[in-house]
Design an enzyme around this catalytic site. Structure first.
Site, PDB file in Angstrom:
ATOM      1  N   ALA A   1      21.953  30.472-131.216  1.00  0.00           N
ATOM      2  CA  ALA A   1      21.588  30.515-129.749  1.00  0.00           C
ATOM      3  C   ALA A   1      22.982  30.524-129.285  1.00  0.00           C
ATOM      4  O   ALA A   1      22.466  31.441-128.003  1.00  0.00           O
ATOM      5  CB  ALA A   1      21.142  28.992-129.326  1.00  0.00           C
TER       6      ALA A   1
ATOM      7  N   LYS B   1      12.215  22.467-124.042  1.00  0.00           N
ATOM      8  CA  LYS B   1      11.241  21.926-125.150  1.00  0.00           C
ATOM      9  C   LYS B   1      11.414  22.813-126.142  1.00  0.00           C
ATOM     10  O   LYS B   1      11.756  21.661-127.408  1.00  0.00           O
ATOM     11  CB  LYS B   1       9.670  23.146-124.288  1.00  0.00           C
ATOM     12  CG  LYS B   1       8.738  22.356-125.795  1.00  0.00           C
ATOM     13  CD  LYS B   1       7.577  23.130-125.084  1.00  0.00           C
ATOM     14  CE  LYS B   1       6.644  22.375-124.476  1.00  0.00           C
ATOM     15  NZ  LYS B   1       5.642  22.828-123.609  1.00  0.00           N
ATOM     16  N   THR B   2      12.521  23.598-126.441  1.00  0.00           N
ATOM     17  CA  THR B   2      12.860  23.946-128.162  1.00  0.00           C
ATOM     18  C   THR B   2      13.903  23.232-128.208  1.00  0.00           C
ATOM     19  O   THR B   2      13.674  23.197-129.731  1.00  0.00           O
ATOM     20  CB  THR B   2      12.630  25.588-127.770  1.00  0.00           C
ATOM     21  OG1 THR B   2      13.509  25.746-126.886  1.00  0.00           O
ATOM     22  CG2 THR B   2      11.525  26.949-127.696  1.00  0.00           C
TER      23      THR B   2
ATOM     24  N   LYS C   1      26.222  25.388-126.110  1.00  0.00           N
ATOM     25  CA  LYS C   1      26.689  24.707-127.659  1.00  0.00           C
ATOM     26  C   LYS C   1      24.903  24.552-128.813  1.00  0.00           C
ATOM     27  O   LYS C   1      23.891  24.910-128.019  1.00  0.00           O
ATOM     28  CB  LYS C   1      27.174  23.593-127.383  1.00  0.00           C
ATOM     29  CG  LYS C   1      28.680  23.760-127.017  1.00  0.00           C
ATOM     30  CD  LYS C   1      29.372  22.327-127.578  1.00  0.00           C
ATOM     31  CE  LYS C   1      29.264  21.628-126.117  1.00  0.00           C
ATOM     32  NZ  LYS C   1      30.571  20.422-126.426  1.00  0.00           N
ATOM     33  N   GLY C   2      25.813  24.840-129.996  1.00  0.00           N
ATOM     34  CA  GLY C   2      24.322  25.046-130.578  1.00  0.00           C
ATOM     35  C   GLY C   2      24.145  22.569-130.712  1.00  0.00           C
ATOM     36  O   GLY C   2      24.551  22.582-130.401  1.00  0.00           O
TER      37      GLY C   2
ATOM     38  N   GLU D   1      20.906  21.132-135.972  1.00  0.00           N
ATOM     39  CA  GLU D   1      21.852  20.701-136.629  1.00  0.00           C
ATOM     40  C   GLU D   1      22.321  19.426-136.304  1.00  0.00           C
ATOM     41  O   GLU D   1      22.673  18.128-136.946  1.00  0.00           O
ATOM     42  CB  GLU D   1      23.122  20.890-137.135  1.00  0.00           C
ATOM     43  CG  GLU D   1      22.452  22.698-138.463  1.00  0.00           C
ATOM     44  CD  GLU D   1      23.491  23.470-138.563  1.00  0.00           C
ATOM     45  OE1 GLU D   1      23.718  23.280-140.201  1.00  0.00           O
ATOM     46  OE2 GLU D   1      24.338  23.626-138.295  1.00  0.00           O
TER      47      GLU D   1
END
Ligand SMILES: Cc1cc2nc3c(=O)[nH]c(=O)nc-3n(C[C@H](O)[C@H](O)[C@H](O)COP(=O)(O)OP(=O)(O)OC[C@H]3O[C@@H](n4cnc5c(N)ncnc54)[C@H](O)[C@@H]3O)c2cc1C
Ligand code: SF4
Lengths: 742, 327
Positions: A506, A629-630, A697-698, A701
């Site tokens: 992303a 949302k995602t 940022k991601g 995980e």
């Protein structure tokens, strides 16, 4: 636009079946179907393969074995990331783990291939393999380094001395089991030969890696390999690289000059892809009475397959989590003849934090201190091992905010005190940290005369929402409504990316699209202001505003489509990119992570020790959110996996065969709906200007990181039983529960 | 999957005749059989589909018994008002099993004949006396956490996975069977399933071509009925241990008790010893503990499943407390 909870742009296609997944493509002739035959020994050699029975089975076109498979390229260790390396399959008679492919049977239908696969007669010279992780600890060795050249071991100060002087110590061993990525969509592909070229529809997380790996294995020019990955039904690490299924389909398709499909069955997935290594971890913590840590040691031993090494960076999160003057982390590997480990969601942090954040809870208990407070007292000012500042942390805010929202003050510090009928009820907390990475990714944005922007990148959407967030970034970047943006992903002809994985997809792709949009705006302005036919001709473009599909300067305005139509009717295009973090100064000058705090409430049945989650909350610091949302879905999904890690998942190896025993989702347990009650994920407002221009940022995980420890700590708070051998199942808690009266 | 032929049966005796031919077998909901066929653990050459036969009714009989047709869906039986009020233990056991979708498809007959969940039974590369007589039992000395602690043999330590059958066991159900020669017999549920002995591949007393046509539930005994299933997750999971109990009390004394365990043996495990240890005794924890001790007196663990013995005891005690409280 950026940040809004825009619904998935591909949602309608997915729920109506209109989204085509790799195995569902039809291209060219009627495809043939391949079925993989796996080894039934864990270590040894194939001494003979008799295919006579198979070849006379109805519909069979080809049986590939090591005897007739083409020569293949070798794994080239100089290729920095393993997913780009060759993946030789059926390349020798040697067997390196139970279930390793020994043949591919190709037939006219799937059923014929599967039936015939049972008729391949393989003779083995089996050797005694090592399958017992616990029994082979004496064979542990130190690897050279971790991924990216990160050191396997680190030491600061003198841990032993620190521990000796510490007023309170914790010194415990923990074990974590084999865990599997099991996406809904199995590894699957359709390979279509087209002259000298191969068109490969495959389910993968990194298109460029798939192309490179196929080309390297089959010794082809990468330009001859065309990869298509439009939709992916989940990856979780299992599809970072292509595996035997795609290589075998490609070899068969070339040999037969026919399209060939191969998918793994659920059972086969348990013996071929994506197992998280099992681990044994020792954690030593030493603290003063006021809770200040003086020493942290996290020593990790994991399994690796003997033949091809894999190292999960399990101790690395500990290096950045808490302050302490004396510190040590180490990584050891035990070679086994068990399926090779691979990256599974949050490699390193997931098993590492499960353990370390349990140990911190043990320390809080030993100190008689609130575990939220203990963590706050050990908040570092700079990254304690690298000595560099944090870019943007807010862990303390996550803990405080979470404690407030959760009602943490209602927790009873003494375990086994809260009852609700037959349930023993406990609360647990744990911190989350996950490294943020950046890798090289390109994206092109082309604006057509119709005023529609098309984004192109070989980036993938593995169910996380890439199509949607890139729509938002491009819409904002060009001032377009989102329905005037079309995102095209997952084709090797598009600008290359490092795909989805390591939570970097992303950040990389949105930054690249943002840069492309910036460049495209410049091009549009240049075209308009130098064009006498434009109302913007000659105006100062510094104050230009892009909005609603037009650009305006001081009241004068023109539709973007018109600028394009007049100046370049074939469309106006610009590219943007990101580079590898080692070339980006901020990643050396700062410690860039995402953070969070998990709070869990569990009930444990006082008679049977059944453990059920009652509610859970995570509060996260992730920089800027691209889509509320995602992002929330990603975090919640990760948290649920954490629950699963604490309470359910365990791949069991049979110590005689070396194969996994529980090889389907009826036996390898994951939570079902009834196991997951109220769960919430909250994201703090943020913007990490050191990470990239968008401040994002991601977070794919982060949700799993530490989540399991919050659950485990809640089990301890509920029962007073500390289980250090994950997962926490009935038989491990039961002996610690008193017999109840009435 | 091996190629097979298929016929949809149109009448009951014809179906039995068709299924008595070598290689033929019945298929009802297919929720168990099809999985096993895909893995080539079951390899029928001919399927006789009995799912559309008119055997799905639930009827009251003259003597107050209830006759449940073998083709009644598990979900329909669980929802039947007569079952829910008079045989709640059966309703509870059914809804504790599988998932909504599976229960809609699964038949009563198929549920009684469903096969074990021993992982080695599903792994054709492993030795398994039940799948391949004489090939050994991989669960002994292997992964045996879910295996039997009662009534097992050196040949097989598998458990029967059915919840429904455990409830039927305390209800003294009778299984109505129709043979290929058109003879009808009724078998007590206690005698329907077999212990493994040295023929673990023979799981029931069914003869080739013999069809389960119905299950008859005698009028319910007095007392409160309860089914308690202990499992690793909250739903969609087989029992580690389960208990079906029917307990009647009279002024603090247990006047009658029936008790059966699931998940502990090759068949639903009715415990006459526990029942004797309960009947006529005070409804107290001491009594329940004594009964639990008796019930598990002969239990033997395999290592990984040792905990099931204590779990069964504890689950029995708790179920008895709850049943006695309300009766
Ligand atoms: C994922 C999963 C989870 C499950 N969880 C549970 C659980 O928690 N608890 C539980 O109790 N069960 C559970 N089950 C098992 C389920 O209850 C059985 O699969 C089902 O009851 C079988 O019924 P069926 O009609 O589909 O049988 P089929 O699959 O059609 O047949 C099964 C066997 O019975 C034979 N048969 C069928 N009908 C007759 C008849 N009338 N006469 C003689 N023989 C017959 C068939 O020949 C075959 O051998 C689960 C199953 C699955 C797949
Ligand atoms: S327990 Fe029974 S079913 Fe399981 S491996 Fe042994 S013989 Fe086979």
């Amino acid at each position: 636009m950026i940040g809004q909870a825009l619904n998935r742009v591909d949602g309608p296609l997915k729920v109506t079946g209109g989204a085509t997944y790799a195995y569902e493509f039809r291209d060219g002739d009627q495809p043939l179907y391949g079925f993989v035959v796996g080894a039934t020994i864990g270590r040894g050699r194939i001494t003979g393969i008799d295919t006579t029975r198979v070849e006379s089975s109805p519909g069979v076109h080809l049986v590939l074995t090591h005897q007739n498979a083409p020569a293949q390229g070798a794994r080239d260790l100089s290729v920095p990331f393993e997913y780009w390396r060759a993946y030789p399959t059926l390349s020798s008679p040697d067997v390196h783990h139970h279930g390793e492919p020994v043949a591919l049977v190709v037939a006219a239908t799937f059923e014929q291939a599967r039936t015939a696969a049972n008729l391949v007669d393989v003779e083995y010279a089996a050797e005694q393999g090592s399958y017992d992780f616990a029994a082979c600890q004496d064979q542990a060795y130190a690897p050279e380094s971790l991924i990216f050249g990160i050191p396997a071991d680190t030491a600061v100060g003198d841990v032993d001395a620190g521990l000796r002087t510490a007023e309170v110590q914790v010194d415990e061993w923990y074990t974590t089991p084999y865990e599997f990525s099991q996406p809904m969509e199995p590894p699957a592909c359709l390979v279509v030969p087209d002259g000298d070229d191969l068109v490969v529809y495959t389910s993968c997380q990194i298109v460029d890696a798939a192309r490179a790996s196929i080309a390297a294995t089959l010794e082809l020019d990468p330009e001859r390999v065309h990869v298509v990955t439009q939709y992916v039904g989940g990856g979780f690490g299992s599809k970072l690289r292509i595996h035997g299924e795609t290589i075998l389909a490609a070899m068969a398709a070339r040999a037969l000059q026919r399209p060939v499909k191969v998918a793994l069955t659920r059972q086969q997935m348990f013996s071929s892809v994506s197992v998280r290594p099992t681990s044994s971890q020792r954690v030593r913590l030493g603290a003063e009475r006021d809770g200040r840590l003086v020493a942290i040691a996290h020593e990790v031993t994991m399994h690796t397959n003997r033949h091809v090494e894999f190292i999960e960076p399990t101790a690395t999160a500990t290096r950045s989590l808490y302050a302490a003057p004396n510190r040590l982390t180490s990584t050891r590997l035990v070679p086994l003849d068990v399926l090779r480990g691979e990256d599974v969601r949050a490699p390193g942090e997931a098993p590492g934090l499960l353990v370390v954040e349990s140990a911190v809870d043990e320390l809080a208990h030993a100190l008689g201190m609130d575990p939220v407070e203990l963590r706050i007292r050990n908040e570092p000012t700079v990254d304690p091992e690298r000595g560099v500042p944090y870019s943007d942390r807010h862990l303390v805010e996550c803990l405080r905010d979470g404690a407030d929202r959760f009602g943490w003050e209602r927790r009873l510090p003494e375990p086994a005190r809260r009852r609700d009928g037959r349930w023993l009820v406990g609360y647990g907390v744990a911190a989350a940290i996950r490294v943020h990475l950046q890798g090289p990714t390109k994206a092109a944005v082309r604006l057509g005369p119709d005023g529609i922007a098309v984004v192109e990148s070989d980036m993938t959407d593995i169910g996380t929402g890439t199509y949607t967030i890139l729509t938002q970034v491009a819409a904002e970047g060009l001032g377009l409504p989102p329905d005037r943006v079309r995102v095209e992903l997952g084709r090797s002809e598009f600008p290359p990316s490092v795909g989805s994985g390591g939570s970097w997809g992303a950040g990389n792709s949105s930054t690249a699209v943002h840069h492309a949009c910036t460049a495209l705006r410049e091009k549009l302005l240049a075209a308009a202001s130098s064009d006498v036919r434009s109302p913007l001709h000659g105006l100062d473009t510094a104050g230009a505003v892009f909005s609603g599909g037009s650009v305006s300067i001081d009241g004068a305005s023109e539709a973007l489509g018109e600028i394009v139509t007049r100046n370049c009717p074939e469309g106006l295009e610009a590219e943007g990119e990101t580079v590898l973090l080692t070339e980006e100064p901020n990643y050396g000058a700062y410690a860039i992570h995402t953070y969070g705090a998990h709070f869990a409430e569990v009930g444990v049945d006082a008679d049977t020790a059944e453990i059920r989650l009652r509610r859970m909350l995570g509060v996260f610091s992730v920089g800027r959110v691209l889509n509320a949302k995602t992002a929330r879905s990603q975090l919640i999904g990760g948290m649920i996996w954490g629950v699963s890690q604490a309470l359910a998942e365990e791949g069991v190896v049979d110590m005689r065969s070396g194969g996994f025993v529980n090889r389907d989702l009826a036996q390898y347990l994951v939570p079902v709906h009834a196991d997951i009650p109220e769960i919430d994920a909250v994201m703090l407002d943020g913007f990490d200007d050191k990470a990239n221009v968008l401040g994002v940022k991601g977070l794919g995980e982060l949700g799993i990181c530490g989540a399991g420890a919050a659950v485990a700590n809640a089990v301890f708070n509920a029962t007073g039983v500390r289980v250090r051998d994950f997962p926490i199942t009935i038989e491990k808690v039961l002996p610690g529960l008193p017999l109840t009266e009435v | 999957m091996r190629p097979f032929t298929y016929e949809r049966a149109t009448d009951v005796p014809g179906a039995c005749a068709a299924a008595s031919r070598p290689g033929a077998t019945f298929i009802s909901g297919g929720t168990n059989l099809l999985d096993l066929m895909k893995l080539e653990i079951e390899r029928p050459s001919h399927l006789v589909d009995i799912s559309r036969l008119p055997l799905a009714d639930v009827d009251e009989l003259q003597d107050g018994a209830l006759r449940i047709g073998a083709q009644a869906a598990n979900s329909d039986v669980a929802a039947d008002p007569r079952v829910r009020t008079r045989y709640p233990v059966l309703s509870q056991a059914l809804v504790a099993g599988a998932s909504g979708q599976l229960r809609n498809k699964a038949s009563v007959g198929g549920n009684l004949v469903q096969r074990t969940r021993c992982p080695y039974f599903y792994d054709t590369a492993a030795g398994c006396n039940k799948r391949d007589p004489g090939s050994g039992c991989s669960a002994i000395g292997g992964f045996n956490r879910i295996h039997a602690v009662l009534g097992a043999s050196d040949s097989c330590i598998a458990t029967n996975p059915s919840d429904m059958a455990v409830a039927m066991s305390v209800l003294d159900a009778q299984i109505e069977l129709l043979d290929a020669d058109r003879s009808v017999r009724r078998v007590d549920i206690a005698d329907f399933h077999r212990l493994p002995g040295d023929t673990p591949h023979v799981e029931t007393v069914l003869r080739p071509g013999e069809m389960i046509t119905a299950v008859i539930l005698p009028p319910p005994p007095p007392g409160r009925q309860l089914y308690r299933k202990v499992r690793d997750r909250a739903s969609y999971e087989f029992a580690l241990v389960s208990v079906a109990a029917i307990v009647a009390t009279d002024r603090g004394t247990i006047s009658s008790a029936r008790v059966a365990f699931g998940g502990v043996a090759h068949k639903p495990w009715r415990s006459a010893d526990a029942e004797a240890a309960l009947t006529g005794r005070p409804a107290t924890m001491a009594t329940y503990r004594a009964a639990a001790e008796t019930a598990m007196r002969d239990a033997v663990g395999q290592g990984q499943n040792d905990f099931k013995i204590d779990l069964a005891r504890r689950t029995l005690c708790r179920t008895l407390v709850q049943a006695a409280q309300a009766s």
